[in-house]
Scaffold this active site. Sequence first.
Site, PDB file in Angstrom:
ATOM      1  N   HIS A 131     -48.920  75.496  56.858  1.00  0.00           N
ATOM      2  CA  HIS A 131     -47.220  74.994  56.526  1.00  0.00           C
ATOM      3  C   HIS A 131     -47.154  76.018  55.052  1.00  0.00           C
ATOM      4  O   HIS A 131     -45.952  76.523  54.505  1.00  0.00           O
ATOM      5  CB  HIS A 131     -48.074  73.760  56.301  1.00  0.00           C
ATOM      6  N   GLU A 132     -47.736  76.477  54.278  1.00  0.00           N
ATOM      7  CA  GLU A 132     -48.232  77.102  53.253  1.00  0.00           C
ATOM      8  C   GLU A 132     -47.360  78.561  53.371  1.00  0.00           C
ATOM      9  O   GLU A 132     -46.161  79.235  52.497  1.00  0.00           O
ATOM     10  CB  GLU A 132     -49.009  77.176  52.423  1.00  0.00           C
TER      11      GLU A 132
END
Length: 163
Positions: A131-132
């Site tokens: 996600h990051e």
Amino acid sequence: MAIRDIRLFGDPVLKSRSVEIVDIDDAVRALVRDLLDTVEPAGRAGVAAPQIGVGLRAFSYNIDGDIGYVLNPRLVEVRGEVEPVDEGCLSVPGLWHPALRHPWARVEGIDLEGEPVVLEGEGLLAQALQHECDHLDGTLYLDRLDPERRRLAMREVRESDWF
């Protein structure tokens, strides 16, 4: 050191590819302190620099109380078949949808001293790493939804009180 405001869906910085950090200077050290402060509150698994308005390749994480950061992270390995995992995002508050994620991930980067950092794992850590890193490439989890689910999510965004 400060908890920074989170940029919300629609802010151009969230759709822009972040720039690699070349010099580790006082500005980068301040960015790391702000990322760590901003990820610390309960319920936050990660914060990428673009989410606080900075277009540099850095993120912080908070997985089961283990708080840290990575500069210039690269997603170097994933394992397992992608599967839908309920996911939310601080930049898209209040929405949760099943994004397609690998069950295991490995990220490599550096710390403030330029030393190697390796993060790898499964479950929430694997999800957060993917996600990051997506944030640093200008990708939101909404972009990982199947077309029907994405249409629903976009309607929810348009109807939200924060958009």
